[in-house]
Design an enzyme around this catalytic site. Structure first.
Site, PDB file in Angstrom:
ATOM      1  CE1 TYR A 217      -0.999   0.782   0.349  1.00  0.00           C
ATOM      2  CE2 TYR A 217      -1.796   1.153  -2.295  1.00  0.00           C
ATOM      3  CZ  TYR A 217      -0.841   1.880  -0.485  1.00  0.00           C
ATOM      4  OH  TYR A 217      -0.184   3.428  -0.858  1.00  0.00           O
TER       5      TYR A 217
ATOM      6  CE  LYS B 144      -2.545   3.557   1.896  1.00  0.00           C
ATOM      7  NZ  LYS B 144      -2.615   4.689   2.891  1.00  0.00           N
TER       8      LYS B 144
HETATM    9  N1  LIG Z   1       3.740   5.463  -3.523  1.00  0.00           N
HETATM   10  C1  LIG Z   1       2.860   5.783  -3.730  1.00  0.00           C
HETATM   11  O1  LIG Z   1       2.796   5.401  -5.046  1.00  0.00           O
HETATM   12  C2  LIG Z   1       2.052   5.349  -3.239  1.00  0.00           C
HETATM   13  C3  LIG Z   1       0.211   6.017  -3.567  1.00  0.00           C
HETATM   14  C4  LIG Z   1      -0.595   6.112  -3.231  1.00  0.00           C
HETATM   15  C5  LIG Z   1      -0.532   6.711  -1.783  1.00  0.00           C
HETATM   16  N2  LIG Z   1       0.578   6.108  -0.923  1.00  0.00           N
HETATM   17  C6  LIG Z   1       1.118   6.281   0.366  1.00  0.00           C
HETATM   18  O2  LIG Z   1       1.651   7.257   0.964  1.00  0.00           O
HETATM   19  C7  LIG Z   1       2.063   6.762   2.206  1.00  0.00           C
HETATM   20  C8  LIG Z   1       3.721   6.919   1.754  1.00  0.00           C
HETATM   21  O3  LIG Z   1       4.405   6.371   1.692  1.00  0.00           O
HETATM   22  P1  LIG Z   1       5.832   6.389   0.426  1.00  0.00           P
HETATM   23  O4  LIG Z   1       4.926   6.215  -1.051  1.00  0.00           O
HETATM   24  O5  LIG Z   1       6.537   7.360   0.692  1.00  0.00           O
HETATM   25  O6  LIG Z   1       6.672   5.133   1.369  1.00  0.00           O
HETATM   26  P2  LIG Z   1       7.869   5.154   2.155  1.00  0.00           P
HETATM   27  O7  LIG Z   1       8.957   5.930   1.619  1.00  0.00           O
HETATM   28  O8  LIG Z   1       8.266   3.483   2.411  1.00  0.00           O
HETATM   29  O9  LIG Z   1       7.189   5.724   3.433  1.00  0.00           O
HETATM   30  C9  LIG Z   1       6.984   5.303   4.484  1.00  0.00           C
HETATM   31  C10 LIG Z   1       7.320   6.051   5.700  1.00  0.00           C
HETATM   32  O10 LIG Z   1       5.896   5.418   6.625  1.00  0.00           O
HETATM   33  C11 LIG Z   1       6.777   4.911   7.765  1.00  0.00           C
HETATM   34  N3  LIG Z   1       6.435   4.039   8.584  1.00  0.00           N
HETATM   35  C12 LIG Z   1       6.097   2.387   7.905  1.00  0.00           C
HETATM   36  N4  LIG Z   1       5.621   1.836   8.741  1.00  0.00           N
HETATM   37  C13 LIG Z   1       5.722   2.388   9.722  1.00  0.00           C
HETATM   38  C14 LIG Z   1       5.346   2.133  10.842  1.00  0.00           C
HETATM   39  N5  LIG Z   1       4.782   0.810  11.655  1.00  0.00           N
HETATM   40  N6  LIG Z   1       5.134   3.213  12.277  1.00  0.00           N
HETATM   41  C15 LIG Z   1       5.260   4.396  11.775  1.00  0.00           C
HETATM   42  N7  LIG Z   1       5.806   4.544  10.749  1.00  0.00           N
HETATM   43  C16 LIG Z   1       6.094   3.264   9.341  1.00  0.00           C
HETATM   44  C17 LIG Z   1       8.240   5.047   7.434  1.00  0.00           C
HETATM   45  O11 LIG Z   1       9.082   4.906   8.517  1.00  0.00           O
HETATM   46  P3  LIG Z   1      11.000   4.002   8.400  1.00  0.00           P
HETATM   47  O12 LIG Z   1      11.539   4.924   7.781  1.00  0.00           O
HETATM   48  O13 LIG Z   1      10.414   3.767  10.019  1.00  0.00           O
HETATM   49  O14 LIG Z   1      10.392   2.695   7.899  1.00  0.00           O
HETATM   50  C18 LIG Z   1       8.102   6.220   6.129  1.00  0.00           C
HETATM   51  O15 LIG Z   1       8.750   7.538   6.652  1.00  0.00           O
HETATM   52  C19 LIG Z   1       1.669   6.615   2.763  1.00  0.00           C
HETATM   53  O16 LIG Z   1       0.523   6.032   3.825  1.00  0.00           O
HETATM   54  C20 LIG Z   1       1.170   5.162   0.683  1.00  0.00           C
HETATM   55  O17 LIG Z   1       0.311   3.792   1.372  1.00  0.00           O
HETATM   56  C21 LIG Z   1       1.624   6.301  -1.823  1.00  0.00           C
END
Ligand SMILES: NC(=O)c1ccc[n+]([C@@H]2O[C@H](COP(=O)([O-])OP(=O)(O)OC[C@H]3O[C@@H](n4cnc5c(N)ncnc54)[C@H](OP(=O)(O)O)[C@@H]3O)[C@@H](O)[C@H]2O)c1
Length: 372
Positions: A224, A228
């Site tokens: 991961y 990034k």
């Molecule tokens: N949560 C944290 O603490 C955190 C911290 C730093 C950065 N981030 C970043 O924030 C972003 C959003 O994450 P989140 O925390 O909101 O996670 P999440 O709730 O799992 O949402 C991820 C989204 O990405 C989509 N996705 C996953 N795999 C995909 C694929 N193969 N093709 C198209 N869409 C896909 C998912 O769609 P589906 O419904 O189809 O699965 C979902 O809508 C990510 O880039 C993550 O790395 C998160």
């Protein structure tokens, strides 16, 4: 060491302020992966701040439709269709495990915008979709899936969208430069890159090394942080391509970290064991902020000025702290060499497998500025 958890705790109770309610009036915003988590929370926020149109992507149609309903409900105009001010939500299909899906998505998007009456522009693009995989999964393109989705396909989308977004600015369709936001993570500071150039020189390359099953790291979030960091190298290269002939950015690019946020991003980790199923949600609830607060960082990123172009936006560190911490992986001599090598490998992969990218007018190659 204690500083990071404390700042996470602070962010949980003292979120960024929201901008005025008309901040995105009449604008069109694209967010990838907005069926859940931060993407959905951000889409709702943009709708509540006056956006006229929100375009989201989904892999699953019914999930997409459910998200659409929730965004409409959050609209500034309540989704009740007051005159022509009702927010329009479009759901487009996108699976970032495959390049052909990325290409089809961008073609469909451009076609839809071309057919629109009026300006047909996008003011903000948020490349948000991402994954965490605790076990090795190979994508349809043959790469480890975290690297595929978080780095390679995100890069492809950016490269396909950037020339089009630049045109909007040169054709004066948008009054100020559109925004292109990459959702990264502070975790890009963590990988040890000391051997990466060596892998490029003596092995099959950095990407192949990092993506192979035998080198798949142990730990709860293998690859991961690496995905990034690779993306951060890409953002730094793409920033060079967003400049106009006058040296000013025609598209304002920012990488952003939302901090630690209570979402379902770690769902695959929870499925690993009973312990993780209990521990992870508890840990997230203690230290993580609600998705609504995390999404505010996307909103703020879409309001930056030209002067902030290229800046990594994160609330966990001051600018000075970040510039110190970024030296090993981004500013050292080794880091600069690795960035060039990674960019060359990624461009090699994408231009070989995605012919339409070759045909585009997009320029690449860092200092050399070659045409395809
Ligand atoms: N949560 C944290 O603490 C955190 C911290 C730093 C950065 N981030 C970043 O924030 C972003 C959003 O994450 P989140 O925390 O909101 O996670 P999440 O709730 O799992 O949402 C991820 C989204 O990405 C989509 N996705 C996953 N795999 C995909 C694929 N193969 N093709 C198209 N869409 C896909 C998912 O769609 P589906 O419904 O189809 O699965 C979902 O809508 C990510 O880039 C993550 O790395 C998160």
């Amino acid at each position: 060491m204690i500083q990071l958890p404390l700042r996470r705790f602070r962010d949980k109770f003292f979120p960024e302020q929201l901008p005025p309610p008309d901040s995105f009036d009449g604008q069109t915003i694209l967010i990838t992966g907005a069926t859940a988590g931060l993407g959905l929370a951000a889409a709702k926020q943009f709708a509540s701040l006056g956006a006229a149109e929100i375009i989201i992507t989904a892999r699953n149609k019914s999930k997409g439709e459910l998200a659409k309903k929730r965004i409409e409900e959050a609209s500034k105009y309540g989704g009740k269709g007051k005159g022509d001010k009702k927010v329009t939500v479009e759901v487009l299909e996108l699976d970032m495990n495959r390049y052909d899906s990325c290409v089809r998505f961008v073609e469909e998007l451009k076609e839809k915008m071309r057919k629109k009456e009026g300006k047909g522009t996008i003011e903000c693009v948020v490349l948000n979709a991402g994954v965490i995989n605790p076990t090795f999964v190979e994508s349809s393109e043959g790469w480890e899936q975290t690297i595929q989705v978080n780095t390679l396909s995100t890069t492809l989308l950016a490269l396909l969208l950037l020339p089009w977004m630049k045109e909007m600015q040169t054709d004066h369709k948008t009054p100020s430069p559109p925004h292109l936001i990459f959702v990264t993570s502070r975790d890009h500071l963590d990988p040890d890159i000391s051997m990466w150039a060596e892998w490029a020189r003596t092995g099959s390359g950095i990407l192949q090394h990092l993506s192979s099953e035998e080198n798949f790291p142990s730990g709860i979030m293998p690859n991961y942080d690496i995905s990034k960091l690779l993306l951060t190298y890409v953002v730094r290269e793409i920033c060079k391509q967003a400049l106009g002939s006058d040296g000013r950015p025609q598209v304002i690019i920012n990488p952003v970290c939302p901090g630690l946020v209570q979402t379902d991003l770690g769902r695959a980790i929870s499925q690993q064991s009973l312990f993780m199923r209990i521990y992870l949600p508890l840990w997230l609830r203690t230290w993580g902020k609600p998705a609504e607060y995390g999404a505010r960082s996307y909103v703020a990123a879409c309001l930056t000025e030209r002067d902030d172009y290229g800046k990594f936006l994160v609330s966990l560190y001051t600018d000075q702290e970040y510039s110190q911490m970024a030296i090993p992986n981004l500013e050292s001599e080794t880091a600069r060499e690795v960035q060039g090598l990674v960019w060359a490998e990624i461009m090699g992969e994408l231009t070989t497998k995605v012919p339409v990218l070759r045909n585009s007018m997009f320029k690449f190659g860092g200092d050399g500025q070659e045409d395809f």
